[in-house]
Design a protein around this motif. Structure first.
Motif, short mmCIF file in Angstrom:
data_model
loop_
_atom_site.label_atom_id
_atom_site.label_comp_id
_atom_site.label_asym_id
_atom_site.label_seq_id
_atom_site.Cartn_x
_atom_site.Cartn_y
_atom_site.Cartn_z
N VAL A 84 9.48 -1.39 -3.30
CA VAL A 84 8.19 -1.28 -2.57
C VAL A 84 8.04 -1.48 -1.08
O VAL A 84 8.45 -1.78 -0.83
N GLU A 85 7.26 0.07 -1.11
CA GLU A 85 7.20 0.48 0.81
C GLU A 85 6.23 -0.18 1.10
O GLU A 85 5.73 -0.72 1.86
N THR A 86 4.96 0.36 0.00
CA THR A 86 3.21 0.01 0.31
C THR A 86 3.02 -0.30 -0.93
O THR A 86 3.37 0.15 -2.27
N SER A 87 1.84 -0.87 -0.95
CA SER A 87 0.91 -1.23 -2.55
C SER A 87 -0.50 -0.86 -2.18
O SER A 87 -0.81 -1.70 -0.88
N ARG A 88 -1.41 -1.42 -2.55
CA ARG A 88 -2.55 -0.81 -1.40
C ARG A 88 -3.42 -1.40 -3.28
O ARG A 88 -3.46 -1.01 -4.37
N THR A 89 -4.20 -2.54 -3.24
CA THR A 89 -5.06 -2.91 -4.55
C THR A 89 -6.52 -2.36 -4.26
O THR A 89 -7.09 -2.64 -3.62
N LYS A 90 -7.25 -1.50 -5.44
CA LYS A 90 -8.13 -1.17 -5.36
C LYS A 90 -8.96 -1.63 -6.40
O LYS A 90 -8.00 -2.11 -7.91
N LYS A 91 -9.90 -1.97 -6.29
CA LYS A 91 -11.25 -2.58 -7.05
C LYS A 91 -12.66 -1.78 -7.09
O LYS A 91 -13.57 -1.67 -5.80
N ASP A 92 -13.04 -1.03 -7.91
CA ASP A 92 -14.47 -0.39 -8.18
C ASP A 92 -13.86 0.80 -6.79
O ASP A 92 -15.23 1.23 -5.85
N ASP A 93 -12.99 1.29 -6.92
CA ASP A 93 -12.53 2.32 -5.51
C ASP A 93 -12.32 1.74 -4.53
O ASP A 93 -12.43 2.39 -3.28
N LEU A 94 -12.35 0.26 -4.12
CA LEU A 94 -12.02 -0.47 -2.51
C LEU A 94 -10.99 -0.65 -2.17
O LEU A 94 -10.83 -1.53 -3.21
N ILE A 95 -10.51 -0.64 -1.56
CA ILE A 95 -9.08 -1.10 -0.90
C ILE A 95 -10.03 -2.59 -0.48
O ILE A 95 -10.44 -2.66 0.03
N THR A 96 -8.49 -3.02 -1.57
CA THR A 96 -8.82 -5.11 -0.69
C THR A 96 -8.00 -6.08 -0.72
O THR A 96 -8.34 -6.32 0.26
N ASN A 97 -6.97 -5.06 -0.70
CA ASN A 97 -5.55 -5.15 0.41
C ASN A 97 -4.09 -4.58 0.26
O ASN A 97 -4.43 -3.69 -0.64
N GLU A 98 -3.76 -4.66 1.22
CA GLU A 98 -2.52 -3.99 1.44
C GLU A 98 -1.65 -4.38 2.20
O GLU A 98 -1.89 -4.85 2.92
N ILE A 99 -0.48 -3.65 1.15
CA ILE A 99 0.86 -4.74 1.98
C ILE A 99 1.99 -3.33 2.19
O ILE A 99 1.78 -2.09 2.35
N VAL A 100 2.70 -3.77 2.85
CA VAL A 100 3.63 -2.86 4.56
C VAL A 100 4.74 -2.93 4.42
O VAL A 100 5.21 -4.79 4.90
N LEU A 101 5.82 -3.32 3.94
CA LEU A 101 7.48 -3.48 4.03
C LEU A 101 7.49 -3.22 5.74
O LEU A 101 7.21 -1.79 5.89
N THR A 102 8.16 -3.52 6.33
CA THR A 102 8.15 -3.97 7.48
C THR A 102 9.86 -3.66 8.01
O THR A 102 10.18 -3.61 9.32
N ASN A 103 10.21 -4.55 7.23
CA ASN A 103 12.06 -4.62 7.33
C ASN A 103 12.03 -4.78 6.05
O ASN A 103 12.79 -5.30 5.55
#
Length: 231
Positions: free
Chosen positions: A195-214
Motif C-alpha cells: 500500500v503506497e497511499t490510503s485515504r479514509t473517507k466518511k460521508d465523502d469527507l477525508i478523515t485520515n491519509e496515510i503515505v508510504l515514505t520509505n
C-alpha cells in the motif's frame, strides 16, 4: 495492547550504513540452529500519517508477515521490540550504539525478556475488500468497514493505492497504520503488493491519509532462545 512510546529512533533510516553485530546473553545457550527462534528482516518501511503527522517505522520479512520489528526510544534507552503475532508475544532487546568512525556506527542487540500480549481492545468491526481497478503498476482498491457482521451498517471506506509486488505487504500496512488491529491476523487479505497511499473517507469527507515514505532493502537476524518462546 501495544505499548505506546513517545519517540521513534531518529535517523535510523540510515541503518544500511551501520554495521550490525548481535549480542547474546550466553553464546552456547542460543545454539543457533537447534535451540533458537530466528527472526529475519529484509525490508525497512516508513508510513506517515499526514493527518496526525505521525510516522511508523517498521522492519519486516517480505515472505513472512507473522512478525515485525520496531526500534524505539523508551524511558530505559533505545530498545528493539519484536512483535510475534502468532505466539502473541513481544521480545525486548537493548540496542547498543557505538561509534566506530566519522560516518558509521556499530549497533548491537542484547536480548532482555519476552512478554505475552494481552489484547485490551474489543474491536467488533468487519471488513470487506473490493478491487476497483488496476494497471501495469498499481492496484486500486477499497476497504469497507462495517459495524455489524451482516455488513449493512457502514462506518467508513479506506481507498487504497497498491503498488504491485510478488509479496503481500497488506499485513505490514495493517500493523503500521491500523491501531487496535495490529495483532488481528484474521483480517488480512491476499493482496500482492504494498500500500503506497490510503485515504479514509466518511460521508465523502477525508478523515485520515496515510503515505508510504520509505521502502528499502534491509538485512538483520535476531535470535530468541526456544526455552523463552514456549513459556
Amino acid at each position: 495492547f501495544l505499548e505506546k512510546f513517545g519517540y521513534i529512533w531518529e535517523n535510523f533510516k540510515s541503518i544500511m550504513k551501520i554495521k550490525i553485530i548481535l549480542f547474546t546473553i550466553n553464546i552456547f545457550f542460543f545454539s543457533f540452529n537447534s535451540s533458537a527462534q530466528i527472526y529475519k528482516f529484509d525490508k525497512f518501511v516508513v508510513y506517515e500519517n499526514k493527518t496526525d503527522s505521525i510516522e511508523s517505522n517498521v522492519y519486516c520479512n517480505s515472505i513472512n508477515s507473522n512478525y515485525f520489528l520496531r526500534i524505539i526510544n523508551s524511558y530505559h534507552g533505545q530498545e528493539a521490540l519484536i512483535y510475534d503475532l502468532i505466539n502473541k508475544k513481544v521480545h525486548y532487546f537493548d540496542v547498543i550504539k557505538k561509534s566506530i568512525g566519522d560516518d558509521s556506527n556499530e549497533i548491537s542487540f542484547k536480548y532482555k525478556n519476552s512478554k505475552a500480549v494481552i489484547e485490551k481492545y474489543n474491536t467488533n468491526y468487519f471488513f470487506e475488500y473490493n478491487k476497483i481497478d488496476d494497471d501495469s503498476l498499481y492496484n486500486y482498491s477499497k476497504l469497507v468497514v462495517y459495524k455489524n457482521k451482516s455488513k449493512n451498517k457502514k462506518i467508513n471506506e479506506i481507498e487504497l493505492k497498491i503498488k504491485k509486488d510478488k509479496s503481500n505487504y497488506f499485513p505490514l500496512y495493517r500493523f503500521c497504520t491500523m491501531h487496535t488491529f495490529e495483532f488481528k491476523t484474521e483480517m488480512d487479505f491476499s493482496i500482492d503488493g504494498i500500500v503506497e497511499t490510503s485515504r479514509t473517507k466518511k460521508d465523502d469527507l477525508i478523515t485520515n491519509e496515510i503515505v508510504l515514505t520509505n521502502f528499502e532493502d534491509f538485512d538483520l537476524e535476531l535470535f530468541i532462545p526456544k526455552e523463552i518462546i514456549i513459556k
